[in-house]
Design a protein around this motif. Structure first.
Motif, PDB file in Angstrom:
ATOM      1  N   ARG A 427      -2.937  -2.473  -7.841  1.00 40.05           N
ATOM      2  CA  ARG A 427      -2.912  -3.567  -6.872  1.00 40.05           C
ATOM      3  C   ARG A 427      -2.800  -3.074  -5.442  1.00 40.05           C
ATOM      4  O   ARG A 427      -3.298  -3.707  -4.510  1.00 40.05           O
ATOM      5  CB  ARG A 427      -1.743  -4.494  -7.191  1.00 40.05           C
ATOM      6  CG  ARG A 427      -1.847  -5.187  -8.541  1.00 40.05           C
ATOM      7  CD  ARG A 427      -0.649  -6.076  -8.806  1.00 40.05           C
ATOM      8  NE  ARG A 427      -0.744  -6.740 -10.109  1.00 40.05           N
ATOM      9  CZ  ARG A 427       0.179  -7.549 -10.594  1.00 40.05           C
ATOM     10  NH1 ARG A 427       1.284  -7.793  -9.868  1.00 40.05           N
ATOM     11  NH2 ARG A 427       0.036  -8.107 -11.782  1.00 40.05           N
ATOM     12  N   ALA A 428      -2.118  -1.940  -5.251  1.00 42.19           N
ATOM     13  CA  ALA A 428      -1.933  -1.434  -3.891  1.00 42.19           C
ATOM     14  C   ALA A 428      -3.212  -0.838  -3.320  1.00 42.19           C
ATOM     15  O   ALA A 428      -3.312  -0.622  -2.119  1.00 42.19           O
ATOM     16  CB  ALA A 428      -0.814  -0.388  -3.873  1.00 42.19           C
ATOM     17  N   GLY A 429      -4.194  -0.595  -4.189  1.00 41.86           N
ATOM     18  CA  GLY A 429      -5.434  -0.009  -3.700  1.00 41.86           C
ATOM     19  C   GLY A 429      -5.272   1.405  -3.206  1.00 41.86           C
ATOM     20  O   GLY A 429      -6.029   1.870  -2.359  1.00 41.86           O
ATOM     21  N   LYS A 430      -4.275   2.120  -3.754  1.00 39.05           N
ATOM     22  CA  LYS A 430      -4.025   3.494  -3.343  1.00 39.05           C
ATOM     23  C   LYS A 430      -4.186   4.416  -4.539  1.00 39.05           C
ATOM     24  O   LYS A 430      -4.035   4.025  -5.689  1.00 39.05           O
ATOM     25  CB  LYS A 430      -2.607   3.645  -2.766  1.00 39.05           C
ATOM     26  CG  LYS A 430      -2.331   2.748  -1.558  1.00 39.05           C
ATOM     27  CD  LYS A 430      -3.181   3.126  -0.368  1.00 39.05           C
ATOM     28  CE  LYS A 430      -2.849   2.259   0.846  1.00 39.05           C
ATOM     29  NZ  LYS A 430      -3.721   2.561   2.008  1.00 39.05           N
ATOM     30  N   TRP A 431      -4.495   5.662  -4.234  1.00 42.62           N
ATOM     31  CA  TRP A 431      -4.626   6.663  -5.288  1.00 42.62           C
ATOM     32  C   TRP A 431      -3.391   7.545  -5.302  1.00 42.62           C
ATOM     33  O   TRP A 431      -2.486   7.381  -6.093  1.00 42.62           O
ATOM     34  CB  TRP A 431      -5.912   7.469  -5.097  1.00 42.62           C
ATOM     35  CG  TRP A 431      -5.989   8.686  -5.979  1.00 42.62           C
ATOM     36  CD1 TRP A 431      -5.588   8.770  -7.284  1.00 42.62           C
ATOM     37  CD2 TRP A 431      -6.486   9.968  -5.625  1.00 42.62           C
ATOM     38  NE1 TRP A 431      -5.807  10.032  -7.762  1.00 42.62           N
ATOM     39  CE2 TRP A 431      -6.368  10.786  -6.773  1.00 42.62           C
ATOM     40  CE3 TRP A 431      -7.032  10.501  -4.467  1.00 42.62           C
ATOM     41  CZ2 TRP A 431      -6.770  12.123  -6.773  1.00 42.62           C
ATOM     42  CZ3 TRP A 431      -7.442  11.823  -4.477  1.00 42.62           C
ATOM     43  CH2 TRP A 431      -7.313  12.622  -5.607  1.00 42.62           C
ATOM     44  N   THR A 432      -3.277   8.475  -4.415  1.00 42.55           N
ATOM     45  CA  THR A 432      -2.120   9.358  -4.336  1.00 42.55           C
ATOM     46  C   THR A 432      -1.884   9.733  -2.883  1.00 42.55           C
ATOM     47  O   THR A 432      -2.823   9.805  -2.082  1.00 42.55           O
ATOM     48  CB  THR A 432      -2.330  10.632  -5.181  1.00 42.55           C
ATOM     49  OG1 THR A 432      -1.161  11.448  -5.126  1.00 42.55           O
ATOM     50  CG2 THR A 432      -3.496  11.453  -4.678  1.00 42.55           C
ATOM     51  N   MET A 433      -0.622   9.933  -2.557  1.00 42.80           N
ATOM     52  CA  MET A 433      -0.231  10.285  -1.186  1.00 42.80           C
ATOM     53  C   MET A 433      -0.796   9.290  -0.167  1.00 42.80           C
ATOM     54  O   MET A 433      -1.187   9.657   0.940  1.00 42.80           O
ATOM     55  CB  MET A 433      -0.677  11.718  -0.858  1.00 42.80           C
ATOM     56  CG  MET A 433       0.108  12.770  -1.635  1.00 42.80           C
ATOM     57  SD  MET A 433      -0.457  14.452  -1.357  1.00 42.80           S
ATOM     58  CE  MET A 433      -1.930  14.474  -2.361  1.00 42.80           C
ATOM     59  N   GLY A 434      -0.894   8.035  -0.570  1.00 42.36           N
ATOM     60  CA  GLY A 434      -1.349   6.989   0.326  1.00 42.36           C
ATOM     61  C   GLY A 434      -2.843   6.928   0.529  1.00 42.36           C
ATOM     62  O   GLY A 434      -3.318   6.180   1.380  1.00 42.36           O
ATOM     63  N   LEU A 435      -3.615   7.683  -0.242  1.00 37.90           N
ATOM     64  CA  LEU A 435      -5.067   7.696  -0.073  1.00 37.90           C
ATOM     65  C   LEU A 435      -5.675   6.476  -0.753  1.00 37.90           C
ATOM     66  O   LEU A 435      -5.335   6.138  -1.882  1.00 37.90           O
ATOM     67  CB  LEU A 435      -5.658   8.983  -0.653  1.00 37.90           C
ATOM     68  CG  LEU A 435      -5.134  10.280  -0.019  1.00 37.90           C
ATOM     69  CD1 LEU A 435      -5.776  11.484  -0.689  1.00 37.90           C
ATOM     70  CD2 LEU A 435      -5.416  10.292   1.478  1.00 37.90           C
ATOM     71  N   GLY A 436      -6.616   5.839  -0.083  1.00 40.46           N
ATOM     72  CA  GLY A 436      -7.179   4.599  -0.576  1.00 40.46           C
ATOM     73  C   GLY A 436      -8.279   4.800  -1.593  1.00 40.46           C
ATOM     74  O   GLY A 436      -8.868   5.880  -1.724  1.00 40.46           O
ATOM     75  N   LEU A 437      -8.566   3.735  -2.328  1.00 40.39           N
ATOM     76  CA  LEU A 437      -9.615   3.729  -3.340  1.00 40.39           C
ATOM     77  C   LEU A 437     -10.903   3.088  -2.836  1.00 40.39           C
ATOM     78  O   LEU A 437     -11.893   3.052  -3.564  1.00 40.39           O
ATOM     79  CB  LEU A 437      -9.131   2.967  -4.585  1.00 40.39           C
ATOM     80  CG  LEU A 437      -7.895   3.523  -5.297  1.00 40.39           C
ATOM     81  CD1 LEU A 437      -7.471   2.581  -6.412  1.00 40.39           C
ATOM     82  CD2 LEU A 437      -8.168   4.898  -5.857  1.00 40.39           C
ATOM     83  N   GLU A 438     -10.896   2.593  -1.614  1.00 39.99           N
ATOM     84  CA  GLU A 438     -12.068   1.907  -1.095  1.00 39.99           C
ATOM     85  C   GLU A 438     -13.153   2.911  -0.711  1.00 39.99           C
ATOM     86  O   GLU A 438     -12.915   4.119  -0.652  1.00 39.99           O
ATOM     87  CB  GLU A 438     -11.682   1.058   0.118  1.00 39.99           C
ATOM     88  CG  GLU A 438     -11.370   1.847   1.389  1.00 39.99           C
ATOM     89  CD  GLU A 438      -9.975   2.451   1.398  1.00 39.99           C
ATOM     90  OE1 GLU A 438      -9.645   3.166   2.372  1.00 39.99           O
ATOM     91  OE2 GLU A 438      -9.229   2.226   0.423  1.00 39.99           O
ATOM     92  N   GLU A 439     -14.336   2.412  -0.451  1.00 47.02           N
ATOM     93  CA  GLU A 439     -15.426   3.281  -0.005  1.00 47.02           C
ATOM     94  C   GLU A 439     -15.054   3.923   1.324  1.00 47.02           C
ATOM     95  O   GLU A 439     -14.605   3.251   2.246  1.00 47.02           O
ATOM     96  CB  GLU A 439     -16.717   2.476   0.129  1.00 47.02           C
ATOM     97  CG  GLU A 439     -17.253   1.962  -1.200  1.00 47.02           C
ATOM     98  CD  GLU A 439     -18.646   1.395  -1.061  1.00 47.02           C
ATOM     99  OE1 GLU A 439     -19.349   1.757  -0.103  1.00 47.02           O
ATOM    100  OE2 GLU A 439     -19.049   0.584  -1.927  1.00 47.02           O
ATOM    101  N   GLY A 440     -15.245   5.217   1.399  1.00 50.96           N
ATOM    102  CA  GLY A 440     -14.841   5.962   2.583  1.00 50.96           C
ATOM    103  C   GLY A 440     -13.376   6.348   2.591  1.00 50.96           C
ATOM    104  O   GLY A 440     -12.913   6.996   3.527  1.00 50.96           O
ATOM    105  N   GLY A 441     -12.628   5.981   1.542  1.00 52.87           N
ATOM    106  CA  GLY A 441     -11.213   6.310   1.460  1.00 52.87           C
ATOM    107  C   GLY A 441     -10.978   7.707   0.924  1.00 52.87           C
ATOM    108  O   GLY A 441     -11.906   8.515   0.756  1.00 52.87           O
ATOM    109  N   GLY A 442      -9.714   7.992   0.611  1.00 54.77           N
ATOM    110  CA  GLY A 442      -9.345   9.332   0.172  1.00 54.77           C
ATOM    111  C   GLY A 442      -9.984   9.736  -1.136  1.00 54.77           C
ATOM    112  O   GLY A 442     -10.436  10.871  -1.292  1.00 54.77           O
TER     113      GLY A 442
END
Length: 500
Positions: A427-442
């Protein structure tokens, strides 16, 4: 005053009473003489614990180590402590994802299969090396890239960042123009037709190949143990990419003709998971044709060209060292490990040249070793480890080992492994260490650095709609394939115009 004659009967009576007591669990009776109230010391009766008709002495239970006056207090404490401990464990497992991996290895098997380092068969001797294999260039030649970091890279994004340092060199860019299919880099994969029908889920690996690799300089061959030419999905690729895609039926006996396994009964081995025959086939195909092996349960994410100057297998996961602890100032190795000590290597992505002496030595080990266990990696991970140890013991530079994240980023710590491909995004849309799952994200940036994602045969699971696999990989494959098809049609139209 007592005389000796008076005391003797009392002693005999006490002795007889003790002897009888050993066979009688009734409460002890007072033993007195005719002239006094003397009572000899006798131990209290032993309580018994009845279980399924048998009587066991209660002193086998550790509670009997507690003195009698305190036992009631201890029992009351245990009535509350045991349920509280059980509830605490359940709460921990509910709040935290706990992963514990414990493996048991027979000491006899380790001493027999791991510890001995046998001799090589001489495949690297100049007189035995094939004319198709240049030892000076393949083994001792200079390299533009380094694929081994020298560190385990288990922390943070170290492994992914290291993968990003391997970039395309200007010499890797091949000139445009038609290249004969046999002269291209051959990519091999295998599908057992008797296990699961080839369908859209398996097609994603083929799509990933055409979306990421140089289709004018490479060819993907799908090998099988049955005829796949009637499959509508595969027929479309053969028709659309006749020089970059092919279907072949395997003939194990023919592929093994020039190896030490020629005519061996070992060639007939297979299992229901396609592990034994798959591990054998990948080595035979690379021996006969050279190139790259890719497991069908993989998704390629990047052009493999910068890696092809090396011959390599891959690291199984990011673990590689045992747990150490200090006991009274002495450094001792604990038996529980955070690694697969005898399965450190993987062949899901591997590359060897045609008639490579490394493969020649691998066939020798297979021929002289005990037959592989069913549903095992004896011809995979264990074989690569045996070969690697023999090579360095005989001063021959071994093949390279790609770090785990290059193609298997799912196998590491919970805080830096790739997200589960078969679960919806959090739900937070984060992967690890605050990196996002969106396009262009971590996560998107990491997938641009690594070379593939290995899915580990989970064919029964579906990718969740809108998940990171669909958004960052599958949708982009379709877009790139559509662009390639449009460019191909445009080139055909231009060619027709020139002829006119």
């Amino acid at each position: 005053m007592y005389t000796f004659q008076d005391s003797a009967p009392r002693l005999r009576s006490a002795t007889v009473h003790r002897h009888d007591y050993a066979h009688d669990l009734s409460p002890p009776q007072s033993v007195t003489g005719p002239d006094d109230d003397y009572t000899p010391f006798l131990p209290p009766p032993q309580p018994t614990y009845r279980s399924r008709g048998r009587r066991w002495p209660l002193n086998l239970w550790p509670l009997n180590l507690v003195p009698w006056p305190q036992r009631r207090t201890v029992r009351k404490f245990l009535k509350f402590a045991i349920p509280l401990a059980a509830f605490s464990l359940l709460l921990v497992f509910y709040l935290y994802e706990t992963q514990i991996e414990v493996a048991f290895y027979s000491r006899g098997w380790v001493q027999r299969e791991i510890d001995p380092i046998g001799p090589l068969s001489g495949c690297f001797e100049p007189s035995r090396v094939s004319a198709k294999y240049n030892v000076s260039e393949a083994v001792y030649g200079r390299r533009r890239t380094e694929v081994q970091a020298g560190l385990p890279m288990r922390r943070g994004l170290d492994c992914y960042d290291f993968s990003g340092t391997i970039q395309m060199h200007r010499d890797d860019v091949r000139p445009r123009g038609r290249l004969h299919p046999d002269a291209r880099t051959q990519f091999h994969t295998y599908w057992r037709t008797d296990l699961v029908p080839f369908g859209p889920r398996q097609e994603w690996m083929i799509k990933s190949f055409f979306a990421t690799q140089d289709v004018q300089a490479s060819r993907l061959i799908v090998w099988s143990n049955g005829d796949l030419t009637t499959n509508e999905i595969l027929r479309g690729y053969v028709a659309q990419h006749p020089e970059s895609f092919a279907l072949r039926v395997v003939d194990i006996a023919a592929l093994a003709k020039s190896t030490e396994l020629d005519g061996s009964e070992l060639l007939k081995l297979k299992d229901k998971k396609a592990w034994l025959d798959g591990d054998l086939l990948r080595l035979l195909l690379l021996w006969n044709y050279g190139g790259v092996w890719v497991d069908m349960d993989s998704l390629l994410t990047r052009d493999l060209t910068p890696l092809l100057e090396h011959e390599f297998v891959t690291q199984w996961d990011c673990y590689g060292t045992p747990i150490y602890a200090n006991f009274s100032g002495v450094r001792a190795k604990v038996a529980l490990r955070t690694e697969k000590p005898y399965q450190p290597l993987n062949g899901a992505l591997m590359r060897f040249r045609q008639h490579s002496p490394y493969l020649c030595e691998a066939f020798h080990i297979m021929a002289i070793s005990p037959p592989p266990r069913i549903h095992s990696t004896d011809w995979g991970s264990l074989l690569y480890l045996k070969l690697w140890r023999r090579l360095i013991a005989h001063a021959i530079p071994p093949f390279k080992i790609l770090p785990f994240c290059f193609s298997d980023g799912r196998s590491c710590r919970l805080d830096n492994r790739l997200p589960d491909p078969f679960k919806p995004d959090n739900r937070a849309g984060k992967w690890t260490m605050g990196l996002g799952l969106e396009e262009g994200g971590g996560l998107d940036d990491v997938l641009d650095k690594v070379f593939g994602v290995h899915l580990h045969n989970q064919w029964e699971k579906a990718f969740p709609p809108g998940g990171w696999v669909e958004r960052l990989l599958l949708n982009r494959y379709d877009l790139r394939l559509a662009a390639l098809e449009a460019r191909s049609l445009l080139e055909e139209d231009e060619g027709d115009g020139e002829e006119l």
